[in-house]
Design a protein around this motif. Structure first.
Motif, PDB file in Angstrom:
ATOM      1  N   PRO A   1     -62.481 -59.162  -9.171  1.00 52.91           N
ATOM      2  CA  PRO A   1     -62.599 -60.371  -8.378  1.00 52.91           C
ATOM      3  C   PRO A   1     -61.927 -60.242  -7.012  1.00 52.91           C
ATOM      4  N   TYR A   2     -61.196 -59.148  -6.793  1.00 50.08           N
ATOM      5  CA  TYR A   2     -60.484 -58.939  -5.547  1.00 50.08           C
ATOM      6  C   TYR A   2     -61.197 -57.874  -4.726  1.00 50.08           C
ATOM      7  N   PRO A   3     -61.355 -58.053  -3.415  1.00 44.73           N
ATOM      8  CA  PRO A   3     -61.973 -57.002  -2.597  1.00 44.73           C
ATOM      9  C   PRO A   3     -61.060 -55.775  -2.546  1.00 44.73           C
ATOM     10  N   LEU A   4     -61.666 -54.590  -2.600  1.00 45.59           N
ATOM     11  CA  LEU A   4     -60.906 -53.346  -2.618  1.00 45.59           C
ATOM     12  C   LEU A   4     -60.994 -52.645  -1.267  1.00 45.59           C
ATOM     13  N   ASP A   5     -59.871 -52.067  -0.842  1.00 47.19           N
ATOM     14  CA  ASP A   5     -59.780 -51.273   0.374  1.00 47.19           C
ATOM     15  C   ASP A   5     -59.275 -49.885   0.012  1.00 47.19           C
ATOM     16  N   LYS A   6     -59.470 -48.950   0.912  1.00 47.10           N
ATOM     17  CA  LYS A   6     -58.895 -47.602   0.792  1.00 47.10           C
ATOM     18  C   LYS A   6     -59.217 -46.973  -0.561  1.00 47.10           C
ATOM     19  N   VAL A   7     -60.451 -47.092  -1.005  1.00 44.94           N
ATOM     20  CA  VAL A   7     -60.883 -46.526  -2.287  1.00 44.94           C
ATOM     21  C   VAL A   7     -61.019 -45.016  -2.133  1.00 44.94           C
ATOM     22  N   ARG A   8     -60.394 -44.273  -3.043  1.00 48.57           N
ATOM     23  CA  ARG A   8     -60.467 -42.820  -3.009  1.00 48.57           C
ATOM     24  C   ARG A   8     -60.191 -42.269  -4.398  1.00 48.57           C
ATOM     25  N   GLY A   9     -60.566 -41.031  -4.631  1.00 47.93           N
ATOM     26  CA  GLY A   9     -60.312 -40.384  -5.907  1.00 47.93           C
ATOM     27  C   GLY A   9     -61.194 -39.177  -6.083  1.00 47.93           C
ATOM     28  N   ASP A  10     -61.052 -38.518  -7.216  1.00 48.85           N
ATOM     29  CA  ASP A  10     -61.818 -37.331  -7.555  1.00 48.85           C
ATOM     30  C   ASP A  10     -62.518 -37.565  -8.881  1.00 48.85           C
ATOM     31  N   PHE A  11     -63.639 -36.875  -9.063  1.00 50.02           N
ATOM     32  CA  PHE A  11     -64.309 -36.933 -10.352  1.00 50.02           C
ATOM     33  C   PHE A  11     -64.869 -35.564 -10.690  1.00 50.02           C
ATOM     34  N   SER A  27     -55.777 -53.825  -2.713  1.00 44.50           N
ATOM     35  CA  SER A  27     -56.365 -55.140  -2.491  1.00 44.50           C
ATOM     36  C   SER A  27     -55.241 -56.048  -2.036  1.00 44.50           C
ATOM     37  N   GLY A  28     -55.197 -56.329  -0.758  1.00 48.59           N
ATOM     38  CA  GLY A  28     -54.065 -57.076  -0.224  1.00 48.59           C
ATOM     39  C   GLY A  28     -52.795 -56.284  -0.457  1.00 48.59           C
ATOM     40  N   LEU A  56     -49.945 -57.287  -8.408  1.00 48.49           N
ATOM     41  CA  LEU A  56     -51.207 -58.009  -8.481  1.00 48.49           C
ATOM     42  C   LEU A  56     -50.945 -59.509  -8.565  1.00 48.49           C
ATOM     43  N   GLU A  57     -51.567 -60.272  -7.679  1.00 49.59           N
ATOM     44  CA  GLU A  57     -51.409 -61.722  -7.709  1.00 49.59           C
ATOM     45  C   GLU A  57     -52.285 -62.305  -8.812  1.00 49.59           C
ATOM     46  N   ILE A  58     -51.687 -63.135  -9.669  1.00 49.47           N
ATOM     47  CA  ILE A  58     -52.468 -63.801 -10.706  1.00 49.47           C
ATOM     48  C   ILE A  58     -52.808 -65.206 -10.213  1.00 49.47           C
ATOM     49  N   ASP A  59     -54.101 -65.400 -10.020  1.00 51.99           N
ATOM     50  CA  ASP A  59     -54.580 -66.669  -9.464  1.00 51.99           C
ATOM     51  C   ASP A  59     -55.959 -66.982 -10.018  1.00 51.99           C
ATOM     52  N   ARG A  61     -58.918 -66.456  -8.953  1.00 53.94           N
ATOM     53  CA  ARG A  61     -59.923 -65.385  -8.878  1.00 53.94           C
ATOM     54  C   ARG A  61     -59.883 -64.519 -10.128  1.00 53.94           C
ATOM     55  N   LEU A  62     -58.683 -64.225 -10.605  1.00 55.02           N
ATOM     56  CA  LEU A  62     -58.545 -63.437 -11.821  1.00 55.02           C
ATOM     57  C   LEU A  62     -59.053 -64.228 -13.021  1.00 55.02           C
ATOM     58  N   ARG A  63     -58.708 -65.513 -13.085  1.00 57.26           N
ATOM     59  CA  ARG A  63     -59.164 -66.356 -14.186  1.00 57.26           C
ATOM     60  C   ARG A  63     -60.684 -66.342 -14.281  1.00 57.26           C
ATOM     61  N   GLU A  64     -61.366 -66.471 -13.156  1.00 60.75           N
ATOM     62  CA  GLU A  64     -62.824 -66.534 -13.149  1.00 60.75           C
ATOM     63  C   GLU A  64     -63.466 -65.229 -13.609  1.00 60.75           C
ATOM     64  N   ALA A  65     -62.765 -64.118 -13.502  1.00 65.38           N
ATOM     65  CA  ALA A  65     -63.301 -62.821 -13.911  1.00 65.38           C
ATOM     66  C   ALA A  65     -63.121 -62.562 -15.405  1.00 65.38           C
ATOM     67  N   LEU A  66     -62.357 -63.398 -16.089  1.00 61.54           N
ATOM     68  CA  LEU A  66     -62.077 -63.208 -17.517  1.00 61.54           C
ATOM     69  C   LEU A  66     -63.201 -63.760 -18.385  1.00 61.54           C
ATOM     70  N   PRO A  67     -63.357 -63.218 -19.605  1.00 64.30           N
ATOM     71  CA  PRO A  67     -64.300 -63.805 -20.563  1.00 64.30           C
ATOM     72  C   PRO A  67     -63.858 -65.237 -20.919  1.00 64.30           C
ATOM     73  N   ALA A  68     -64.796 -66.050 -21.388  1.00 65.31           N
ATOM     74  CA  ALA A  68     -64.536 -67.464 -21.662  1.00 65.31           C
ATOM     75  C   ALA A  68     -63.328 -67.681 -22.581  1.00 65.31           C
ATOM     76  N   GLY A  69     -63.181 -66.871 -23.617  1.00 65.22           N
ATOM     77  CA  GLY A  69     -62.050 -67.033 -24.541  1.00 65.22           C
ATOM     78  C   GLY A  69     -60.707 -66.825 -23.864  1.00 65.22           C
ATOM     79  N   LEU A  70     -60.642 -65.862 -22.957  1.00 68.55           N
ATOM     80  CA  LEU A  70     -59.397 -65.629 -22.237  1.00 68.55           C
ATOM     81  C   LEU A  70     -59.165 -66.687 -21.163  1.00 68.55           C
ATOM     82  N   GLN A  71     -60.246 -67.238 -20.618  1.00 70.02           N
ATOM     83  CA  GLN A  71     -60.085 -68.349 -19.669  1.00 70.02           C
ATOM     84  C   GLN A  71     -59.440 -69.551 -20.362  1.00 70.02           C
TER      85      GLN A  71
END
Length: 181
Positions: A1-11, A27-28, A56-59, A61-71
């Motif tokens: 639910p949070y926009p990501l910046d500076k994404v990097r990694g190896d695969f 993200s922020g 990580l800020e809990i707000d 946006r995070l709630r909305e990304a959770l399944p209904a039971g966790l909401q």
């Protein structure tokens, strides 16, 4: 639910495995990492996923990304603040086994069962094998220091266990406390 910046990694990928190594993003003020081993490309292939989050800020946006039971659980606690955490998900092809450890940094709660505001919560919370527990959460309630320990296990749709809270002094009998009763 949070926009990501500076994404990097190896695969790494071949016909048998997909590996993500130290995937990183921010993200922020939060920083995130992800690593995984996925043992094939079918629907029920074993995998291990390891993720960490710092500050990580809990707000909402995070709630909305959770399944209904966790909401529903979120709504019962009304959390806010910042956390850091570590999550490991193991999948054997049939069932997930999550293990999580969360460090609370200045978290606030207003539990539905006793809606008295708890603030400045610090400490570790752990989830493993269907049990969520902590040994030493600290915070404040009504301007007094508090400590809490709990261990709760889920059985069917209910949580059972023990909760022990202590204040460092007397709580004033005031409007907020009376409203919570």
């Amino acid at each position: 639910p949070y926009p990501l910046d500076k994404v990097r990694g190896d695969f790494f990928c071949n016909n048998q495995i997909l590996q993500l190594h130290e995937m990183r993003a921010s993200s922020g003020d939060a920083s995130l990492t992800l690593s995984s081993d996925i043992m094939g490309f079918g629907r029920d292939v074993p995998m291990v996923i390891h993720a960490t989050a710092n500050n990580l800020e809990i707000d909402g946006r995070l709630r909305e990304a959770l399944p209904a039971g966790l909401q529903t659980q979120w709504d019962r606690l009304q959390p806010s603040g910042h956390v850091s955490g570590d999550l490991q998900l193991n999948y054997n092809g049939q069932a997930w086994t999550p293990i999580a450890s969360i460090a609370c940094h200045n978290v606030a709660l207003k539990p539905w069962l006793f809606p008295y505001p708890l603030e400045d919560i610090q400490g570790q919370v752990r989830y493993q094998a269907g049990t969520i527990s902590t040994e030493n959460l600290t915070g404040t309630a009504g301007g007094q220091p508090i400590t809490a320990q709990f261990s709760l296990s889920r059985q069917a749709d209910q949580w059972y266990g023990r909760l022990n809270c202590q204040t460092g002094g007397a709580l004033a009998i005031e409007e907020t406390l009376l409203a919570a009763l």
